[in-house]
Design a protein around this motif. Sequence first.
Motif, PDB file in Angstrom:
ATOM      1  N   THR A  40      -8.286   1.004  -1.385  1.00  0.00           N
ATOM      2  CA  THR A  40      -6.970   0.664  -1.926  1.00  0.00           C
ATOM      3  C   THR A  40      -7.131  -0.418  -2.987  1.00  0.00           C
ATOM      4  O   THR A  40      -7.731  -1.458  -2.734  1.00  0.00           O
ATOM      5  N   SER A  49       0.848  -1.183   0.000  1.00  0.00           N
ATOM      6  CA  SER A  49       0.000   0.000   0.000  1.00  0.00           C
ATOM      7  C   SER A  49       0.887   1.237   0.000  1.00  0.00           C
ATOM      8  O   SER A  49       1.624   1.487   0.962  1.00  0.00           O
ATOM      9  N   VAL A  50       0.826   2.013  -1.069  1.00  0.00           N
ATOM     10  CA  VAL A  50       1.754   3.134  -1.249  1.00  0.00           C
ATOM     11  C   VAL A  50       1.590   4.168  -0.152  1.00  0.00           C
ATOM     12  O   VAL A  50       2.573   4.608   0.466  1.00  0.00           O
ATOM     13  N   CYS A  63      -5.940   1.329 -13.320  1.00  0.00           N
ATOM     14  CA  CYS A  63      -5.567   2.209 -12.213  1.00  0.00           C
ATOM     15  C   CYS A  63      -5.242   3.596 -12.772  1.00  0.00           C
ATOM     16  O   CYS A  63      -4.475   3.712 -13.735  1.00  0.00           O
ATOM     17  N   SER A 122      -5.176  11.632  -4.950  1.00  0.00           N
ATOM     18  CA  SER A 122      -4.463  12.165  -6.107  1.00  0.00           C
ATOM     19  C   SER A 122      -5.394  12.500  -7.265  1.00  0.00           C
ATOM     20  O   SER A 122      -4.955  13.080  -8.264  1.00  0.00           O
ATOM     21  N   HIS A 131      -2.527   1.406  -4.796  1.00  0.00           N
ATOM     22  CA  HIS A 131      -2.824   2.834  -4.771  1.00  0.00           C
ATOM     23  C   HIS A 131      -4.171   3.090  -4.096  1.00  0.00           C
ATOM     24  O   HIS A 131      -5.081   2.261  -4.177  1.00  0.00           O
ATOM     25  N   THR A 132      -4.270   4.247  -3.454  1.00  0.00           N
ATOM     26  CA  THR A 132      -5.456   4.569  -2.673  1.00  0.00           C
ATOM     27  C   THR A 132      -6.122   5.820  -3.230  1.00  0.00           C
ATOM     28  O   THR A 132      -5.449   6.801  -3.554  1.00  0.00           O
ATOM     29  N   LEU A 167      -3.261   5.766 -11.768  1.00  0.00           N
ATOM     30  CA  LEU A 167      -1.861   6.164 -11.603  1.00  0.00           C
ATOM     31  C   LEU A 167      -0.906   5.266 -12.383  1.00  0.00           C
ATOM     32  O   LEU A 167      -0.103   5.740 -13.180  1.00  0.00           O
ATOM     33  N   CYS A 168      -0.981   3.959 -12.143  1.00  0.00           N
ATOM     34  CA  CYS A 168      -0.006   3.061 -12.772  1.00  0.00           C
ATOM     35  C   CYS A 168      -0.544   2.375 -14.024  1.00  0.00           C
ATOM     36  O   CYS A 168       0.193   1.652 -14.692  1.00  0.00           O
TER      37      CYS A 168
END
Length: 737
Positions: free
Chosen positions: A455, A162-163, A477, A444, A460-461, A479-480
């Motif tokens: 999550t 978990s980032v 996702c 974000s 990522h959350t 982000l990634c």
Amino acid sequence: MAFSPAAVGSEVSPEPGGSGSPGEDADGERELLPRPGERLVPGNRLKEVVGASLASLCLGPLAGPQRLGTLVDCLVLNYRLRQGLGWSRDRGAAAEGRGAAEGPLRCCGCGRFLSEPVTVPCGHTYCRRCLRRELRTRCRRCRDWLLPAGGTSTAAAPLRTSVVLNQLAEKWFPGECERARTGSRLEELLAQGRFREALGAASQALRADSSDLMLRIYRAESYVGLQEYKTAIEDLNFVISKMPNWPEVYFRKGKVLQDSGFVGDALQLFLQCLALDEDFLPAKLEVERTLCDVLSPEKLGESLKESAWNLPHIRNKPFILGSEVTESYCNLQLCPEQSLGGSEVLEPVSGSLNRAQSAHALNSTKDLAKEDGLKRVSSEPLLSGQEKGALLKRKLSFSEQDAVVCEDGRNKHKKQGESTKRDMTLAFGTIPGDLIDVSDFECSLCMRLFFEPVTTPCGHTFCKGCLERCLDHAPQCPLCKESLKEYLASRKYSITELLEELIMKYLSDELYERKRIHAEETAEHSNLTKNVPMFVCTMAYPTVPCPLHVFEPRYRLMIRRSIETGTKQFGMCISDSQNGFADYGCMLQIRNVHFLPDGRSVVDTVGGKRFRVLRRGMKDGYCTADIEYLEDVKVADEEELKKLRELHNFVYNQACSWFQNLRNKFRTQILQHFGPMPDREENIQAMPNGPAWCWWLLAVLPVDPRYQLSVLSMMSLKDRLIKIQHILTYFSRDQSK
């Protein structure tokens, strides 16, 4: 140490079949035996399960579901009752026990510092080590599956850190994170079989910090790899004295004793582990295998095998033990003289074997292991026949007294009243105020404080609402860009509980403001006259079903908001080239939503109130409108009302005649899609939209939508009936041709 024992019953040989022999109808007899998962309440009888399990073993090899699972459940239950742990299962009790670390970042599994945090699908967070070693398959808190598919192999579902939580751990507790990295390096050495190097590294780390219990666990594993079992037991005893409710340490100690030949002691430790955590899978497998070995016909004798076939509970449904099984059962020392509610119980764990004798036995196994390798007592490597008879009666080999670390890295027992050089203290508890930053808890996507944080499997959350909106557009996702198709298909967006607890504890004022803003937004979405969401698609009518296939991202959001606000309503209008959508429409009430794996949905709705559009707008991609609702103007004059009833009855009969004269194919299609035509109503002015059959008929008639819209907008039942009469007259002429 092995965590995946062989299948239970794999070493039991079948009894040769023959005319009238037990093996002839073994499969049929097994149907009378209890199955795993059949939970036993305190009123049940342990002897019955023991007898049934013995009979099952006598029938031959166990196939399919392991039939000893029920026996294990019963033993654990009785063990819990004997230990005073109670009948109800206390989830997560071990993590709350004395000696567990207290602090804001704590693992749900071991109760220690949350190093390399991994959030599982149910929303609870574990340290990577607890999941990587597959010590359990279900969540300690909610008993949900830890892995997405309910499997037991982490290889199929890679664990992602978990980032957000990992960044908080590194920022708040760098020392604890460094400890965790040391543990990871030791794990690598142990996995590579470099036990001497692991022992030296663990001992050196313990000299610097003797309070780190995980270092003692790693050092104990190193001793086991070097076959120095007595010293490994001393380290494990020290850990138990500090964390007596940690299931894993009992399992590890049980494995050491089992490999050393002390199967009875190991069995009690495995039961202690399961009493603290019933979902600790490796311990349950070891208990099943041990019982299968000890209770096998080869160990109990041929006489028991023969007598088992005459037991009443095999031939008859009531489970009552025969004398032969009772005698063998008592020889197994399951403590029949101690009962609780009619159930026999095992003696609880307590130090019992003579210490010198046990230590000597452990040390003597080193020489044996060099020649033949360690064997189990059930295979008769170490114990005499008399000792095997009392196998399960013996208690633990070593007392639970504290130990201190010597300069050479080994343990020695301290005298009574002597304290350790450094007792276990709270390694992490208080966070300095200057390290708490609201920016560490910002989504974000919306750049605001997390609200209902979830999550993803990639670690990522995001706010739950923000993530859902992103998944409306693409199953990746944000982000990634990792695929989240399976996550989307499950639609299980569980709140990350630990993160929500941290926000409530350290950012309560900011959270209060965030909730206030969310409540205002929800209230805005729930208004059914101002900014009402509009679905621009087709004609809808009061009381008539209107199934919808929702696939556009904007309408996915609209439907979700309608459900979340509790209104479950939105407007339906047909499109208009000039204004975007028509001036009149009908509210739809959501009755059910069926979500498809790719995020699309089939929405079952039914028509409600009619409305007129006053003002148009736009919100998040979909249309909105300020509206006013329409109702029929009621007729008060008796004479006019009488004429209206006559017109109503005439048009209703005309509609029934038209429908009956339709071809069977068309009539069947209409019935499947819209259902049967509503009955004629006695009070034609009872409903604000008039009789329901009018709207049903208008929906099924093949009329231009603009003509239907003109009828929908009418507030006079008389005018509506006249319009319908004209339509029916026109179509009746076509039917007569």
